[in-house]
Design an enzyme around this catalytic site. Structure first.
Site, PDB file in Angstrom:
ATOM      1  CE1 TYR A 115     -16.666  37.368 -37.187  1.00 29.62           C
ATOM      2  CE2 TYR A 115     -17.318  35.857 -38.924  1.00 29.62           C
ATOM      3  CZ  TYR A 115     -16.730  36.093 -37.695  1.00 29.62           C
ATOM      4  OH  TYR A 115     -16.219  35.043 -36.978  1.00 29.62           O
ATOM      5  CE  LYS A 170     -17.624  32.192 -38.553  1.00 30.29           C
ATOM      6  NZ  LYS A 170     -16.867  32.438 -37.329  1.00 30.29           N
ATOM      7  CG  ASP A 195     -22.508  29.075 -36.936  1.00 27.31           C
ATOM      8  OD1 ASP A 195     -22.853  30.183 -37.408  1.00 27.31           O
ATOM      9  OD2 ASP A 195     -21.681  28.958 -36.031  1.00 27.31           O
ATOM     10  CG  ASP A 244     -19.257  27.392 -34.240  1.00 27.65           C
ATOM     11  OD1 ASP A 244     -19.625  26.783 -35.257  1.00 27.65           O
ATOM     12  OD2 ASP A 244     -19.310  28.634 -34.136  1.00 27.65           O
ATOM     13  CG  ASN A 274     -20.908  36.628 -31.460  1.00 24.21           C
ATOM     14  OD1 ASN A 274     -20.664  37.632 -30.812  1.00 24.21           O
ATOM     15  ND2 ASN A 274     -19.991  35.759 -31.809  1.00 24.21           N
TER      16      ASN A 274
HETATM   17  N1  LIG Z   1     -17.208  34.680 -29.703  1.00 19.86           N
HETATM   18  C1  LIG Z   1     -17.080  33.682 -30.520  1.00 19.86           C
HETATM   19  O1  LIG Z   1     -16.102  33.572 -31.284  1.00 19.86           O
HETATM   20  C2  LIG Z   1     -18.141  32.620 -30.552  1.00 19.86           C
HETATM   21  C3  LIG Z   1     -17.853  31.383 -31.118  1.00 19.86           C
HETATM   22  C4  LIG Z   1     -18.853  30.402 -31.140  1.00 19.86           C
HETATM   23  C5  LIG Z   1     -20.109  30.668 -30.607  1.00 19.86           C
HETATM   24  N2  LIG Z   1     -20.325  31.897 -30.079  1.00 19.86           N
HETATM   25  C6  LIG Z   1     -21.657  32.220 -29.548  1.00 19.86           C
HETATM   26  O2  LIG Z   1     -21.951  31.362 -28.445  1.00 19.86           O
HETATM   27  C7  LIG Z   1     -23.368  31.114 -28.412  1.00 19.86           C
HETATM   28  C8  LIG Z   1     -23.592  29.614 -28.393  1.00 19.86           C
HETATM   29  O3  LIG Z   1     -23.112  29.086 -29.618  1.00 19.86           O
HETATM   30  P1  LIG Z   1     -23.061  27.490 -29.778  1.00 19.86           P
HETATM   31  O4  LIG Z   1     -22.636  27.188 -31.185  1.00 19.86           O
HETATM   32  O5  LIG Z   1     -22.301  26.899 -28.662  1.00 19.86           O
HETATM   33  O6  LIG Z   1     -24.609  27.111 -29.617  1.00 19.86           O
HETATM   34  P2  LIG Z   1     -25.209  25.796 -28.903  1.00 19.86           P
HETATM   35  O7  LIG Z   1     -26.655  25.794 -29.209  1.00 19.86           O
HETATM   36  O8  LIG Z   1     -24.384  24.618 -29.259  1.00 19.86           O
HETATM   37  O9  LIG Z   1     -24.978  26.061 -27.345  1.00 19.86           O
HETATM   38  C9  LIG Z   1     -25.763  26.974 -26.604  1.00 19.86           C
HETATM   39  C10 LIG Z   1     -25.817  26.370 -25.200  1.00 19.86           C
HETATM   40  O10 LIG Z   1     -26.423  27.299 -24.313  1.00 19.86           O
HETATM   41  C11 LIG Z   1     -27.345  26.567 -23.516  1.00 19.86           C
HETATM   42  N3  LIG Z   1     -28.382  27.424 -22.962  1.00 19.86           N
HETATM   43  C12 LIG Z   1     -29.501  27.855 -23.562  1.00 19.86           C
HETATM   44  N4  LIG Z   1     -30.250  28.529 -22.685  1.00 19.86           N
HETATM   45  C13 LIG Z   1     -29.559  28.539 -21.500  1.00 19.86           C
HETATM   46  C14 LIG Z   1     -29.799  29.065 -20.201  1.00 19.86           C
HETATM   47  N5  LIG Z   1     -30.911  29.752 -19.965  1.00 19.86           N
HETATM   48  N6  LIG Z   1     -28.879  28.850 -19.237  1.00 19.86           N
HETATM   49  C15 LIG Z   1     -27.751  28.157 -19.494  1.00 19.86           C
HETATM   50  N7  LIG Z   1     -27.466  27.632 -20.698  1.00 19.86           N
HETATM   51  C16 LIG Z   1     -28.367  27.826 -21.680  1.00 19.86           C
HETATM   52  C17 LIG Z   1     -27.917  25.516 -24.469  1.00 19.86           C
HETATM   53  O11 LIG Z   1     -28.519  24.460 -23.772  1.00 19.86           O
HETATM   54  C18 LIG Z   1     -26.647  25.086 -25.195  1.00 19.86           C
HETATM   55  O12 LIG Z   1     -25.980  24.073 -24.492  1.00 19.86           O
HETATM   56  C19 LIG Z   1     -23.955  31.792 -29.657  1.00 19.86           C
HETATM   57  O13 LIG Z   1     -24.465  33.045 -29.319  1.00 19.86           O
HETATM   58  C20 LIG Z   1     -22.748  31.960 -30.566  1.00 19.86           C
HETATM   59  O14 LIG Z   1     -22.866  33.074 -31.447  1.00 19.86           O
HETATM   60  C21 LIG Z   1     -19.402  32.871 -30.028  1.00 19.86           C
HETATM   61  O1  LIG Z   2     -19.580  33.850 -36.272  1.00 14.74           O
HETATM   62  C1  LIG Z   2     -19.057  34.469 -35.331  1.00 14.74           C
HETATM   63  O2  LIG Z   2     -19.069  35.681 -35.189  1.00 14.74           O
HETATM   64  C2  LIG Z   2     -18.321  33.733 -34.266  1.00 14.74           C
HETATM   65  C3  LIG Z   2     -18.818  32.354 -34.032  1.00 14.74           C
HETATM   66  O3  LIG Z   2     -18.458  31.450 -35.018  1.00 14.74           O
HETATM   67  C4  LIG Z   2     -20.279  32.296 -33.712  1.00 14.74           C
HETATM   68  O4  LIG Z   2     -20.913  31.300 -34.164  1.00 14.74           O
HETATM   69  O5  LIG Z   2     -20.745  33.199 -33.020  1.00 14.74           O
HETATM   70 MN   LIG Z   3     -19.960  30.007 -35.525  1.00 18.79          MN
END
Ligand SMILES: NC(=O)c1ccc[n+]([C@@H]2O[C@H](COP(=O)([O-])OP(=O)(O)OC[C@H]3O[C@@H](n4cnc5c(N)ncnc54)[C@H](O)[C@@H]3O)[C@@H](O)[C@H]2O)c1
Ligand SMILES: O=C(O)C[C@H](O)C(=O)O
Ligand SMILES: [Mn+2]
Length: 573
Positions: A102, A174, A246, A269, A421
């Site tokens: 993962y 997942k 995703d 997400d 991530n």
């Molecule tokens: N911890 C968790 O469980 C978890 C869950 C979901 C997503 N995530 C992580 O969160 C991140 C975003 O995922 P997502 O699905 O929302 O992607 P996404 O592409 O939908 O969102 C990313 C956002 O960040 C913005 N962004 C990009 N550059 C930027 C900057 N310089 N300043 C401010 N904002 C900026 C983008 O415009 C966009 O709105 C990824 O790294 C993903 O792995 C973590």
């Molecule tokens: O996949 C993960 O580790 C968490 C989340 O769904 C992500 O997109 O980062």
């Molecule tokens: Mn995800």
């Protein structure tokens, strides 16, 4: 609890067919009697091993592979050979091996999918084959009791963006976590990639790319293709859970809203991340002896996850602290590429799904804007004096020392959740945030990080605020009660149960969330809470007494242990 070892399965395969079928293969685990019955005596070495002995052997084979991506490939091959051994090994080394199958390692496996490819896994629905989708779908699902579909179109894999057909790797990861942490029977789950092309030029230029080498399909053609898949799920498996993973920023929320009241759908997400972050923040405000509604929350990255988190925290403030939606919205300050999302940015820079969180223009915003009228993170921290800073921006290092120290000037215990991530994209390394705040920050990250050293010499365990700590339980609770839809109240019930298990509630210096070594127990409790809520609110399709829920969930869980096989000439049962 009925375990697999007390189970007897009638199996129609024999010889090479059973040895090469990952669901039925036991390798040296076949008993002498089974070897005679299934034509295996001459196909296996003499010794009969227990699953425990097989796990020792497999773990030794894993350890000689030093690089995480090599461990990942080895485990993928093990899954292709023997499910029970694969899940049995993972269960015995949960905390060590989840980061291998993962985040963060799976990100590398996905990004290199076409070069690591050895064997297909899951369902590949490719745009040029739209006409035969139902036939291709039924090839793999006809006659099966499917409880779970995990689907991705791979436009926003983790934080590494568009990965084309490699997106099957997030769906399978997942799905494996559902089995590992919630006990979903892997034979009742299907991982799906919707290969609608890719805008990743590196993949399109790669002669070995194994997906459809075409620019990503969008608009009405895309919607028609996705809808065709969703209607097949609804038609052939009406009681299944459909988990979206995703999808891109322009589709994730739109598709969730489109299907939310038509089938049990879930966007991890958005909803999974929102729920785990609500649990982490509930735990953090327990440590600071404050309330959710006392917080000033800056969300850096207003994308799929950022908006999912904001909405879930907002709904949590409304449900727990009884605030109005308008008053709860005022607690949030969202930033995206153009800085603070405020009125004067103009509609061209504000996506429609962000509109409910647009800040009215405060003087300080205009006074501190740059020449493009944008207000950056440091300015927002100076003026808003946030108590909570959440990162889901994919921007590594965005929470600089200056930002973190500025935040710490205005709040005793800064609550900082850099959630991007894989690990290399984290907005601030937890050890830095810990040092820059003199050990005062309350921290949680999206991927696993080692504990930090506090000024008093104590270790501070960094909670992994990852949706895997809750989505398996949310999904299992909904699917096992045959919930017609996944309601917001079911999700909040799961989040509150997770928060109730926080180590920090007993010891404020401890982690904000349970450790991943406890993730099976945690997701079981979440599933119970979700099932109780589904039954209470009438969303469930089963009529269980509340006192029976725990046992019902436990007895339905798939355990990685060998059942006793009996050969069945009449056909596989
Ligand atoms: N911890 C968790 O469980 C978890 C869950 C979901 C997503 N995530 C992580 O969160 C991140 C975003 O995922 P997502 O699905 O929302 O992607 P996404 O592409 O939908 O969102 C990313 C956002 O960040 C913005 N962004 C990009 N550059 C930027 C900057 N310089 N300043 C401010 N904002 C900026 C983008 O415009 C966009 O709105 C990824 O790294 C993903 O792995 C973590
Ligand atoms: O996949 C993960 O580790 C968490 C989340 O769904 C992500 O997109 O980062
Ligand atoms: Mn995800």
């Amino acid at each position: 609890m009925s375990t697999a070892t007390s189970k007897v399965m009638r199996v129609a395969l024999r010889g090479d067919s059973i040895l090469t079928h990952p669901r039925f293969n036991k390798g040296t685990g076949f008993s002498t009697a089974e070897r005679k019955a299934f034509g295996l005596t001459g196909r296996l070495p003499f010794c009969v091993n227990t699953l425990e002995e097989q796990c020792v052997r497999a773990y030794d084979q894993l350890l000689v592979r030093e690089e995480p991506i090599r461990k990942n490939s080895f485990l993928q091959s093990l899954k292709d050979q023997n499910w029970v051994l694969y899940y049995g090994l993972l269960t015995r080394h949960l905390k060590e091996l989840i980061p291998i199958i993962y985040t963060p390692t799976q990100a590398d496996a996905i990004a290199n999918y076409s070069h690591l490819f050895r064997r297909s896994e899951g369902m590949y629905l490719t745009f040029p084959n739209e006409e035969t989708m139902e036939r291709d779908f039924l090839e793999q699902t006809k006659g099966r009791d499917i409880q779970l579909f995990v689907v991705s179109d791979a436009e926003a894999i983790l934080g590494i963006g568009d990965q084309g057909v490699g997106g099957i790797g997030i769906a399978t990861a997942k799905s494996a976590i559902y089995t590992l942490l919630a006990g979903i029977d892997p034979s009742k789950a299907v991982s799906v990639t919707l290969d609608v092309g890719t805008d990743n030029q590196g993949l399109l230029n790669d002669p070995l790319y194994v997906g459809w080498p075409n620019k990503r399909i969008r608009g009405a053609a895309y919607d028609r293709f996705v809808d065709k898949f969703v209607q097949l799920v609804r038609k052939h498996h009406p009681h299944s859970l459909l988990h979206f993973e995703d999808f891109g920023i322009g589709n994730a929320k739109r598709l969730l809203d489109l299907y939310h009241d038509k089938h049990a759908v879930f966007n991890d997400d958005i909803q999974g991340t929102g729920a785990v972050t609500l649990a982490a923040l509930t735990s953090a405000v327990g440590v600071t002896k404050s309330k959710l509604s006392d917080q000033r929350i800056v969300v850096y990255g207003a994308g799929t996850a950022g908006l999912g988190i904001t909405r879930q925290l907002r709904d949590g403030i409304m449900a727990i602290d009884r605030l109005s939606e308008a008053d709860a919205n005022k607690k949030f300050f969202l930033l995206d590429r153009f800085g603070l999302i405020k009125q004067s940015l103009g509609s061209s820079k504000i996506r429609p799904d962000v509109r409910e969180f647009v800040r009215p223009d405060a003087e300080w915003a205009d006074a501190s804007a740059n020449e493009r009228g944008e207000v950056g993170l440091l300015e927002v921290v100076k003026k808003v004096k946030p108590t909570v800073l959440v990162g889901c921006s994919t921007q590594a290092g965005a929470f600089t020392e200056e930002v973190v120290k500025e935040m710490a000037k205005h709040t005793e215990r800064p609550i900082i959740f850099p959630l991007s991530n894989p690990s290399r994209l984290v907005e601030v390394h937890p050890s830095d945030a810990n040092d820059w705040t003199g050990g005062k920050a309350l921290l949680a990250t999206g991927s696993p990080f080692p504990p930090c050293k506090q000024p008093n010499g104590k270790e501070y365990v960094i909670a992994e605020c990852n949706n895997a700590l809750i989505y398996p339980g949310l999904g299992y609770g909904a699917m096992i009660t045959q919930a017609s839809i996944m309601t917001d109240t079911m999700i909040i019930a799961g989040a509150r149960r997770l928060a109730s298990l926080s180590p920090a509630l007993k010891d404020p210096d401890n982690a904000l969330l349970p450790d991943f070594s406890e993730a099976k127990h945690v997701n079981f409790e979440v599933a119970v809470a979700v099932a109780e809520q589904a039954i209470t609110e009438g969303s469930a399709g089963v009529e269980w007494r509340k006192e029976d829920i725990r046992e019902k969930i436990r007895e339905n869980m798939w355990i990685p242990e060998y059942a006793k096989f009996v050969y069945d000439e009449r056909g596989e049962k």
